[in-house]
Write an enzyme that holds these catalytic residues in place. Structure first.
Site, PDB file in Angstrom:
ATOM      1  N   CYS A  25       0.809  -1.227   0.000  1.00 40.15           N
ATOM      2  CA  CYS A  25       0.000   0.000   0.000  1.00 40.15           C
ATOM      3  C   CYS A  25       0.839   1.272   0.000  1.00 40.15           C
ATOM      4  CB  CYS A  25      -0.976   0.004   1.165  1.00 40.15           C
ATOM      5  SG  CYS A  25      -2.259  -1.253   0.981  1.00 40.15           S
ATOM      6  N   HIS A  75     -13.058   9.302  -7.719  1.00 38.00           N
ATOM      7  CA  HIS A  75     -12.072   9.357  -8.803  1.00 38.00           C
ATOM      8  C   HIS A  75     -10.985  10.400  -8.578  1.00 38.00           C
ATOM      9  CE1 HIS A  75     -14.950   6.725 -10.742  1.00 38.00           C
ATOM     10  NE2 HIS A  75     -13.953   6.354 -11.518  1.00 38.00           N
ATOM     11  N   GLU A 136     -13.206  -0.643   2.657  1.00 41.01           N
ATOM     12  CA  GLU A 136     -12.142  -0.437   1.687  1.00 41.01           C
ATOM     13  C   GLU A 136     -12.061  -1.597   0.695  1.00 41.01           C
ATOM     14  OE1 GLU A 136      -8.235   1.324   2.959  1.00 41.01           O
ATOM     15  OE2 GLU A 136      -7.558  -0.713   2.506  1.00 41.01           O
TER      16      GLU A 136
END
EC number: 4.1.2.50
Length: 150
Positions: A25, A75, A136
């Site tokens: 990550c 986005h 998530e």
């Protein structure tokens, strides 16, 4: 009259990177987030009110969350502004990308705290934010409860 909890769910796509993290990550990547917003209050008792029987109109709750969170984060890519990711953020912005710079590590845990602050201040006085759940992945989520933060 009883307190009632109502929940509205939202979906948005957001990218992020965890600077200094020791796993995958640390790389820029994205998630299909699912946000559940639960508020608590008493249903409106006034029979002349067009919202009679509602705690809050789902449309009113949607407007708050959409304007404060979904429309902003969907986005976009989120970076901690206090890391070297700031250079990447500036480059992406210069190329027309939506970038959000925050003063925290953009984990689900910290994002849900940020979201709680954005939402609770815009609710009507008689409605309280009860909880948030930010999912998530299919199996991973962070939750915020007002009762844990009083």
């Amino acid at each position: 009259m009883s307190n009632i909890r109502i929940t509205k769910q939202f979906n948005f796509e957001t990218g992020h990177a965890l600077y200094g993290y020791d796993g995958k990550c640390k790389n820029v990547h994205g998630h299909s987030y699912k946000l559940s917003v639960t508020v608590i209050g008493k249903p409106i008792k006034d029979t002349s009110n067009v919202k009679y029987g509602m705690v809050i109109d789902f449309g009113d709750l949607k407007k708050i969350v959409k304007e404060q969170i979904v429309d902003v984060f969907d986005h976009a890519t989120v970076f901690n502004k206090n890391t070297p990711h700031i250079e990447l953020a500036h480059e992406l912005k210069s190329r027309g990308h939506d970038v959000i710079l925050v003063d925290y590590q953009p984990t689900s845990e910290n994002m849900v705290i940020d979201f709680s602050n954005k939402i609770k201040n815009l609710l009507p006085n008689n409605i309280k934010l009860h909880s948030l759940r930010l999912q998530e992945t299919e199996t991973s989520f962070a939750e915020w409860f007002a009762s844990d933060n009083e």
